[in-house]
Design a protein around this motif. Sequence first.
Motif: not given
Length: 869
Positions: A166-179, A188-194
């Motif tokens: 039941g796992v769709y995201l085996h490798l996930y990446a998130a773009d973070l920025a500081r306010s 943003g989220d990278r859920t397809q081919t990070p």
Amino acid sequence: MAETEAPEPEERSAVAGQGPPTSDGRVLYYGTGPVFDEMVTGGGRLRPHWQKFMGALGALDPSLMHERWEAARRLLHQNGVTYNIYGDPQGMERPWPLDMIPLLIPAVEWEKIECGLVQRASLLNSVLADLYGKQDLVRSGRLPPALLFSDRGFQRAVHGAVPTGGVYLHLYAADLARSPDGRWWVLGDRTQTPSGAGYALENRSVVSRILADAFKDGNVQALAPFFTSLREMLVSLAPAKTPDPRIVLLTPGPYNETYFEHAYLARHLGITLVEGGDLTVRDRHVFLKTLSGLDPVHVILRRLDDDYCDPLELRTDSSLGVAGLVQAVRAGTVTVANALGSGLVESLSFKPFLPMLCRHLLGEELKIPGVAMWWCGQKEERTYVTEHLDRLVIKPAFAHLGVEPVFGASLTKAERAALTAKINERPGDFIGQEQLGLSTVPTWIDDSLQPRPLVMRVYLAAKPDGGYTVMPGGLTRMSATAGRLIVSMQHGGGSKDTWVLGRSPSEYRVATSRIQGVPSEVRSMEPRTIAAREAEIRPHSGDLPSRVADQLFWLGRYAERSESVLRILRGVYSRLSDGARPGANDQLVPLMRLMDWSGMVPRDLVDLAESGTGRGLRQALQGAVFDGSHPNSLRANVQRLHRTGAGVRDRLSLDMWRVITQLDRQCEPASARSRVDTAMLLRLDDLITTLAALAGLEQESMTRGPGWRFLDIGRRLERGINCVTLMRGTRIADGAGDDPAVHEVLLELGESFMTYRERFYTTAQRTPVLYLLLCDETNPRALAYQLSHLSRHLAALPRPPMIDSKSQHSPTAAAIRLVDEAREVLREPDIIRDRFALRSALNRLADRLPEISNLLAHAYFSHAFSRSA
């Protein structure tokens, strides 16, 4: 939320300087404007976690920093780290832009980031499970139907196909920025081919060397355990009861912008790098085309976007995917990571709904919020966006729209009105986003530290027993210019290593690298650990992918073809640059005939050279060397060699790739001052040396497997064809057969002068020259030597599993027969004495040798027969 110091905008300066820390803890560097700076407070005081690093770094002397940067540049160059930029006039392969100063994050702050991103990955996985399953979120009204069904990222073909565990995201990446207030936000989220994890590892490899003392003193968390966990996860995804799983990394190919990373990860993880054409589907099973037939594939780590993966059921015009892959996924015979369709939640349209979805699906508040967004498909949100355009960034709601972001503050009144009309016309296509002032990070530019906006990408890998492992660091990217809010490698941005401080590597390994058994609820198999299962993974002998064998074969041919062209050009320039050389003018004539025969110069130019008028000769020679559009030029052949090598980069040693890259650079067009004959001759000598280094590495550094055999087969076959071309092009079987100038040229181009003088003690004569270059099996440049090696190579190749593979009519048997016939031709007694016999033999060899290539292609490069799974 991360606890950080609040900025002091009233004390900030727009000035950037450089220098060592002062006695009171200050550094001559200031952030820019009212945004948060990662290293200093508003008054220029070092933040606590930067003080030890800056102390270890020492004085920021420009000469020392330049020396460090030069070391980093050379390491990147030696490792072949590149990034492809489409349409770049400087060439597609650009050196990887790495800044020496890392981004530092204290352990306490990182733990909060870890916790928040694990929650976010779990949330997005749950959203995907619902949308590709029962779709309760849409049925209950929590998500508008238009949000799902208007998005081309929703792959209807895989609806209802539940991936392993039941796992769709085996490798996930998130773009973070500081306010500006110091809090981290998800951009943003990278859920397809990070992408980028491999670059992050390479950044660490380089920066930890050039800043070794600071790295050691900082107690920086290691990245390697994350990749160990990633490999363990991939092994665990194989279908039930698979004793020896085949894992591949699916790449779009060498022209993709991050192809270096694809090859790098495949090599680092110990898996096979494949393109879509390397795979085929038979009876809802995926197979890899190898020399010995079709090998079953169990796990695919893809770097190919969803809709390109299957031209049969997804994007029909895709030439990058595998027809029938969706059927295999539905049948559960192969696991694709990330699951097909996972790119859906990359769309910005989902972002405004995530806080509510987190409460509904996980029963928790979202720990790291996203930047405030408003989907214009809802009336109230659309009204807010159109009334506040001057404070927002307008972006496409769905990834397939491909619209560049529009900063409302930069628009005129008329442009805002036009944008408002577009939004009202198709409201569901637009998102309004709060314009976030990115934090800045010190970057070494123009001999000083200067602030640049940054975005940090963090990577997570699913665990076999549930949950996610977070890479302790990531890929930090910074903008090319101060104040530019678009941070992109395609737009000239740079990258940094990311150091997470405070916890020892050994502690990290204990915390995150637990080797777990594969739970029985995920799949039915006897209990055993991942480590035990990895121990069972054996090298696959004789299973070289057919495409790789094909490209290695042509790599050998292009290398030999480049050398042949290069030796002819060097022969011409050596005579042009040395008018006092005995027989230079006479020897120039057969060389020019040979260039005509090889299509390097036009026939009328040869006639002029024979008549003693060489007008236009040097211009034509320049084209034969440097004109990449000339199909038979040296540069065109070297470019083919480089492109073919790039396609099998994961199969070549680092040294071999360095030599190929160096060869390509050496063959770039020369400046006007270096185009004099002597300078050109020296440059051609350097190219010969580089090609010799490549040949030496092939012989001394490659294991004697099928890959090496096909590379050497290509070399031997091309050298044999070149030998025949030399004989025919210089007309030795015709009227020029008794010309001493022709004999001298043949010995020089055949690199056999020393051997001839050692054996025969005479001036060059027709019969011994022909024997040495055609019939002598001890001469590495002779045709007989090439045929002898071809015969041994062909006999040692794995037999393709075709019905008539043992028959005399099989392609392999036919190729062996052609080689044997060619060897018999060379054994004819009159071939080196009688011109008519020689001409007949050369014509027969010219027909037979190229046909060997066709038979090999038919036997090994385009078969479709399966081995038992």
